[in-house]
Design an enzyme around this catalytic site. Sequence first.
Site, PDB file in Angstrom:
ATOM      1  N   LYS A  13     -50.893 -23.682 -12.719  1.00 17.52           N
ATOM      2  CA  LYS A  13     -51.572 -23.101 -11.552  1.00 17.52           C
ATOM      3  C   LYS A  13     -52.923 -22.492 -11.954  1.00 17.52           C
ATOM      4  O   LYS A  13     -53.923 -22.734 -11.304  1.00 17.52           O
ATOM      5  CB  LYS A  13     -50.720 -21.988 -10.903  1.00 17.52           C
ATOM      6  CG  LYS A  13     -49.367 -22.458 -10.396  1.00 17.52           C
ATOM      7  CD  LYS A  13     -48.614 -21.337  -9.697  1.00 17.52           C
ATOM      8  CE  LYS A  13     -48.260 -20.157 -10.604  1.00 17.52           C
ATOM      9  NZ  LYS A  13     -47.273 -20.465 -11.645  1.00 17.52           N
ATOM     10  N   ARG A  88     -44.780 -15.031  -3.702  1.00 23.54           N
ATOM     11  CA  ARG A  88     -43.689 -15.380  -4.605  1.00 23.54           C
ATOM     12  C   ARG A  88     -42.338 -15.128  -3.972  1.00 23.54           C
ATOM     13  O   ARG A  88     -41.306 -15.404  -4.597  1.00 23.54           O
ATOM     14  CB  ARG A  88     -43.784 -14.521  -5.855  1.00 23.54           C
ATOM     15  CG  ARG A  88     -44.328 -15.210  -7.089  1.00 23.54           C
ATOM     16  CD  ARG A  88     -44.302 -14.169  -8.202  1.00 23.54           C
ATOM     17  NE  ARG A  88     -44.345 -14.729  -9.517  1.00 23.54           N
ATOM     18  CZ  ARG A  88     -45.451 -15.027 -10.185  1.00 23.54           C
ATOM     19  NH1 ARG A  88     -46.626 -14.888  -9.626  1.00 23.54           N
ATOM     20  NH2 ARG A  88     -45.383 -15.479 -11.414  1.00 23.54           N
ATOM     21  N   ARG A 127     -48.852 -21.549 -25.225  1.00 25.67           N
ATOM     22  CA  ARG A 127     -49.839 -20.589 -24.695  1.00 25.67           C
ATOM     23  C   ARG A 127     -49.736 -19.254 -25.446  1.00 25.67           C
ATOM     24  O   ARG A 127     -50.743 -18.631 -25.771  1.00 25.67           O
ATOM     25  CB  ARG A 127     -49.590 -20.387 -23.194  1.00 25.67           C
ATOM     26  CG  ARG A 127     -50.475 -19.326 -22.544  1.00 25.67           C
ATOM     27  CD  ARG A 127     -50.423 -19.401 -21.026  1.00 25.67           C
ATOM     28  NE  ARG A 127     -49.226 -18.792 -20.466  1.00 25.67           N
ATOM     29  CZ  ARG A 127     -48.876 -18.856 -19.179  1.00 25.67           C
ATOM     30  NH1 ARG A 127     -49.607 -19.542 -18.317  1.00 25.67           N
ATOM     31  NH2 ARG A 127     -47.788 -18.271 -18.745  1.00 25.67           N
ATOM     32  N   ARG A 135     -50.164 -12.051 -23.890  1.00 26.49           N
ATOM     33  CA  ARG A 135     -49.239 -11.795 -22.784  1.00 26.49           C
ATOM     34  C   ARG A 135     -47.874 -11.430 -23.328  1.00 26.49           C
ATOM     35  O   ARG A 135     -47.186 -12.249 -23.931  1.00 26.49           O
ATOM     36  CB  ARG A 135     -49.129 -13.048 -21.892  1.00 26.49           C
ATOM     37  CG  ARG A 135     -50.244 -13.134 -20.886  1.00 26.49           C
ATOM     38  CD  ARG A 135     -50.040 -14.277 -19.929  1.00 26.49           C
ATOM     39  NE  ARG A 135     -48.845 -14.132 -19.099  1.00 26.49           N
ATOM     40  CZ  ARG A 135     -48.630 -14.831 -18.004  1.00 26.49           C
ATOM     41  NH1 ARG A 135     -49.525 -15.703 -17.600  1.00 26.49           N
ATOM     42  NH2 ARG A 135     -47.529 -14.652 -17.307  1.00 26.49           N
ATOM     43  N   ARG A 146     -38.109 -15.550 -16.080  1.00 23.29           N
ATOM     44  CA  ARG A 146     -39.106 -15.842 -15.045  1.00 23.29           C
ATOM     45  C   ARG A 146     -38.797 -17.158 -14.342  1.00 23.29           C
ATOM     46  O   ARG A 146     -39.014 -17.288 -13.137  1.00 23.29           O
ATOM     47  CB  ARG A 146     -40.510 -15.870 -15.658  1.00 23.29           C
ATOM     48  CG  ARG A 146     -41.070 -14.450 -15.896  1.00 23.29           C
ATOM     49  CD  ARG A 146     -42.109 -14.393 -17.003  1.00 23.29           C
ATOM     50  NE  ARG A 146     -43.224 -15.275 -16.810  1.00 23.29           N
ATOM     51  CZ  ARG A 146     -43.978 -15.788 -17.790  1.00 23.29           C
ATOM     52  NH1 ARG A 146     -43.720 -15.468 -19.054  1.00 23.29           N
ATOM     53  NH2 ARG A 146     -44.965 -16.583 -17.526  1.00 23.29           N
TER      54      ARG A 146
HETATM   55  P1  ADP Z   1     -46.595 -17.023 -14.403  1.00 23.66           P
HETATM   56  O1  ADP Z   1     -47.189 -17.644 -15.629  1.00 23.66           O
HETATM   57  O2  ADP Z   1     -45.170 -16.603 -14.593  1.00 23.66           O
HETATM   58  O3  ADP Z   1     -46.818 -17.818 -13.174  1.00 23.66           O
HETATM   59  P2  ADP Z   1     -48.265 -14.777 -13.436  1.00 23.66           P
HETATM   60  O4  ADP Z   1     -49.451 -14.499 -14.267  1.00 23.66           O
HETATM   61  O5  ADP Z   1     -48.505 -15.368 -12.085  1.00 23.66           O
HETATM   62  O6  ADP Z   1     -47.282 -15.627 -14.313  1.00 23.66           O
HETATM   63  O7  ADP Z   1     -47.415 -13.424 -13.235  1.00 23.66           O
HETATM   64  C1  ADP Z   1     -46.938 -12.672 -14.328  1.00 23.66           C
HETATM   65  C2  ADP Z   1     -46.009 -11.564 -13.836  1.00 23.66           C
HETATM   66  O8  ADP Z   1     -46.706 -10.695 -12.911  1.00 23.66           O
HETATM   67  C3  ADP Z   1     -44.774 -12.021 -13.050  1.00 23.66           C
HETATM   68  O9  ADP Z   1     -43.710 -12.392 -13.899  1.00 23.66           O
HETATM   69  C4  ADP Z   1     -44.465 -10.760 -12.220  1.00 23.66           C
HETATM   70  O10 ADP Z   1     -43.841  -9.759 -12.983  1.00 23.66           O
HETATM   71  C5  ADP Z   1     -45.849 -10.256 -11.854  1.00 23.66           C
HETATM   72  N1  ADP Z   1     -46.319 -10.852 -10.578  1.00 23.66           N
HETATM   73  C6  ADP Z   1     -47.391 -11.697 -10.421  1.00 23.66           C
HETATM   74  N2  ADP Z   1     -47.525 -12.043  -9.134  1.00 23.66           N
HETATM   75  C7  ADP Z   1     -46.522 -11.437  -8.457  1.00 23.66           C
HETATM   76  C8  ADP Z   1     -46.104 -11.418  -7.102  1.00 23.66           C
HETATM   77  N3  ADP Z   1     -46.754 -12.127  -6.166  1.00 23.66           N
HETATM   78  N4  ADP Z   1     -45.009 -10.668  -6.758  1.00 23.66           N
HETATM   79  C9  ADP Z   1     -44.366  -9.956  -7.668  1.00 23.66           C
HETATM   80  N5  ADP Z   1     -44.688  -9.926  -8.969  1.00 23.66           N
HETATM   81  C10 ADP Z   1     -45.760 -10.662  -9.372  1.00 23.66           C
END
Ligand code: ADP
Length: 189
Positions: A13, A88, A127, A135, A146
């Site tokens: 994404k 989400r 990554r 991260r 996740r």
């Molecule tokens: P990923 O690589 O898992 O898609 P993101 O960078 O989008 O990771 O998100 C990392 C973390 O940030 C998630 O695991 C969650 O804890 C938090 N997070 C991000 N976006 C949301 C959201 N829309 N609702 C709730 N938590 C979120």
Amino acid sequence: MRLILLGPPGAGKGTQAKILVDAYGIPQLSTGDILRSAIAAKTPLGIEAKAIVDRGDLVSDAIVNGIVSERLDADDCKPGFILDGFPRTIAQAEALDRMLLDKGAKLDAVIEIKADADELVRRVIQRAKESGGARTDDNEDVLRKRLGVYQDQTAPLVAYYSDKGLIRTVDGMAPVDEVTAAIKASIDH
Ligand code: ADP
């Protein structure tokens, strides 16, 4: 152009969002990036979010809805935006519908990027190595958590947006430029 990128961790994404930002001249809005900046800056929000993000859980809908609502009010979002990592949950999707209704704005498409679980694990571990541990949630145990959260809470959004005729599905296993081409074709058709 108002787009949502939907897909499990590691699906690509963020990579695609950055390419689409240049192609369409609209900003990327990544709730993950916003939360990581808040955590790094140790703001009250960051302090509250850190433990939740580190264990792979979702931050509360109220918090992320607030972040997105404020961000969507900025001038640079007027011509459109690419949402990456939001919504989400169904509750977040419903909140987004209300935000857009208030603005008289409509979504153009929700791009579902599909990928199989083994490849996702491989990419995220890669990554983690390349980023030198930037991260704290990119390790195998938290990643599996996740992925489970994605299946339980986020995958139902495919049906939600499918009912609205907005879903476009692309194969996230293809090379980056092919995924981009598939996304563009699905938007422009
Ligand atoms: P990923 O690589 O898992 O898609 P993101 O960078 O989008 O990771 O998100 C990392 C973390 O940030 C998630 O695991 C969650 O804890 C938090 N997070 C991000 N976006 C949301 C959201 N829309 N609702 C709730 N938590 C979120």
